[in-house]
Design an enzyme around this catalytic site. Structure first.
Site, PDB file in Angstrom:
ATOM      1  N   SER A 287       0.972  -1.194  -0.063  1.00 46.99           N
ATOM      2  CA  SER A 287       0.123   0.016  -0.027  1.00 46.99           C
ATOM      3  C   SER A 287       1.013   1.380   0.048  1.00 46.99           C
ATOM      4  CB  SER A 287      -0.757   0.124   1.278  1.00 46.99           C
ATOM      5  OG  SER A 287      -1.580   1.272   1.493  1.00 46.99           O
ATOM      6  N   GLY A 288       0.472   2.131  -0.863  1.00 49.08           N
ATOM      7  CA  GLY A 288       1.567   3.256  -0.923  1.00 49.08           C
ATOM      8  C   GLY A 288       1.343   4.364   0.406  1.00 49.08           C
ATOM      9  N   SER A 289      -0.184   4.626   0.800  1.00 50.62           N
ATOM     10  CA  SER A 289      -0.390   5.387   1.737  1.00 50.62           C
ATOM     11  C   SER A 289       0.407   4.830   3.132  1.00 50.62           C
ATOM     12  CB  SER A 289      -1.786   5.783   1.839  1.00 50.62           C
ATOM     13  OG  SER A 289      -2.611   4.598   2.066  1.00 50.62           O
TER      14      SER A 289
ATOM     15  N   THR B  31      -1.538   2.586  -4.631  1.00 49.04           N
ATOM     16  CA  THR B  31      -1.597   1.928  -5.461  1.00 49.04           C
ATOM     17  C   THR B  31      -2.816   2.017  -6.601  1.00 49.04           C
ATOM     18  OG1 THR B  31      -3.291   0.788  -3.681  1.00 49.04           O
ATOM     19  CG2 THR B  31      -1.148  -0.264  -4.306  1.00 49.04           C
TER      20      THR B  31
END
Length: 350
Positions: free
Chosen positions: A92-94, A261
């Site tokens: 997950s990007g965040s 994402t």
């Protein structure tokens, strides 16, 4: 005889509005030769931790939890396991932006002025991090997005009460349905949040009933879980684009951020359509006017798939430092699959 209270040490953060609760201490070491193995152990034998921190009375489903664990990769500074209401995403990007900020703020990685690079180990593998620190503040985190590709381009499905919906499907850490917001009557403003969630739920349910998706190396990764609403793309410079966006992740849950994402999935689609070149950037803007910047850095071949290499840049903010008390006598805390990994002796910050 009453059971003793147990504590979990937390740092609450957010990136783009998505709250990530970082677990820094209070969890005993998990079995597993890799962080991915440890994620599987949590999922199969200690899922109570995820439920405990995301459900009442401690949390809400819109949050995420990131458990810091020792890295098994000798070159990585720390490992982390992502827990969300829908389960255990491998990336997950965040959450990565929040975790990278947390390990710097907690002193697990020494903070240095200027730009510094280090590796974290996610369940998806090693992740290169670049942090920008100014006046002792982590101003930005740039992390690698997972290699992303288009599985399905502009197919159509009939959705009850909505009609025929045109969609594409990208993989960027999970399978995403990508739909044009305007075609479905949305402007992507905050007042539409509930209607967006209801619409996305119907489309995802129809897709899950009609077909499955298989990753070129991972194979069957389960039903398609995510839907990304795309606004019009505006070119604001020769190499910079902007688009309003929002991501549905679970019944009733629209992400506060545009998601890393989801942004990677957009880059894969733009490359598939031939509208971006390596070095171009896309800023996705959320219902809450927050944003992430994705950069298309190149492509490589994986079998018959051309996959898009990318990075995601954003900023995380620290919201709180706290110890939460877990009282086994509390009738709101009933899941016995958590107590065997809780231990006040263990603290990952030491």
């Amino acid at each position: 005889m009453s059971k003793p209270e147990l504590k979990i040490r937390l740092m609450d953060t957010h990136a783009g509005g998505d709250v990530s609760r970082i677990v820094l201490g209070g969890i005993d070491p998990l079995p597993g030769a890799t962080v991915r193995d440890q994620m599987h152990y949590l999922r199969d034998d200690a899922d109570g931790l995820r439920k405990l921190l995301l459900d009442e009375p401690y949390g809400i489903p819109e949050m995420s939890v990131d458990l810091i664990v020792p890295a098994t990769d000798p070159e990585a500074e720390a490992g982390y396991i992502i827990m969300e209401v829908m389960g255990y995403p491998i990336y997950s990007g965040s959450n990565t932006i929040c975790t990278a900020t947390a390990v710097l703020e907690a002193g697990l990685v020494p903070k240095r002025e200027g730009r510094q690079r280090f590796l974290l180990e996610s369940p998806a593998g090693r992740v290169q991090i670049e942090a920008l620190v100014e006046n002792d503040v982590v101003e930005a985190i740039t992390c690698e997005g997972l290699p992303s590709y288009i599985d399905t381009y502009r197919s159509t499905i009939h959705v009850p009460t909505i009609g025929d919906v045109t969609y594409s499907v990208a993989y960027s850490g999970g399978f995403y349905a990508l739909v044009d917001a305007a075609e479905l009557g949305f402007s992507l403003v905050r007042e539409e949040e509930r209607a967006l969630s209801e619409c996305a739920y119907k489309i995802v349910e129809a897709l899950q009933a009609e077909r499955g998706f298989s990753h070129y190396t991972l194979g069957d990764v389960g039903p398609l879980p995510f839907l990304h609403f795309m606004g019009p793309v505006e070119q604001v410079a020769d190499d910079f684009y902007r688009s309003r966006s929002t991501t549905y992740v679970h019944p009733g849950v629209i992400c506060r951020s545009t998601t890393g994402t989801g942004t990677s999935a957009r880059l894969a689609l733009m490359h598939h359509e031939g509208s971006i070149r390596p070095g171009d950037k896309l800023e996705t803007v959320s219902l809450r006017e927050t944003g992430f910047i994705g950069e298309f850095t190149g492509t490589h071949q994986e079998g018959q798939q051309t996959v898009v290499e990318n990075t995601i840049t954003g900023k995380a903010f620290v919201l709180a430092h706290s110890d939460i008390v877990i009282n086994p006598e509390d009738p709101m805390v009933r899941d016995d699959s958590v107590y065997h990994i809780l231990g006040s002796r263990h603290d990952t910050s030491s």
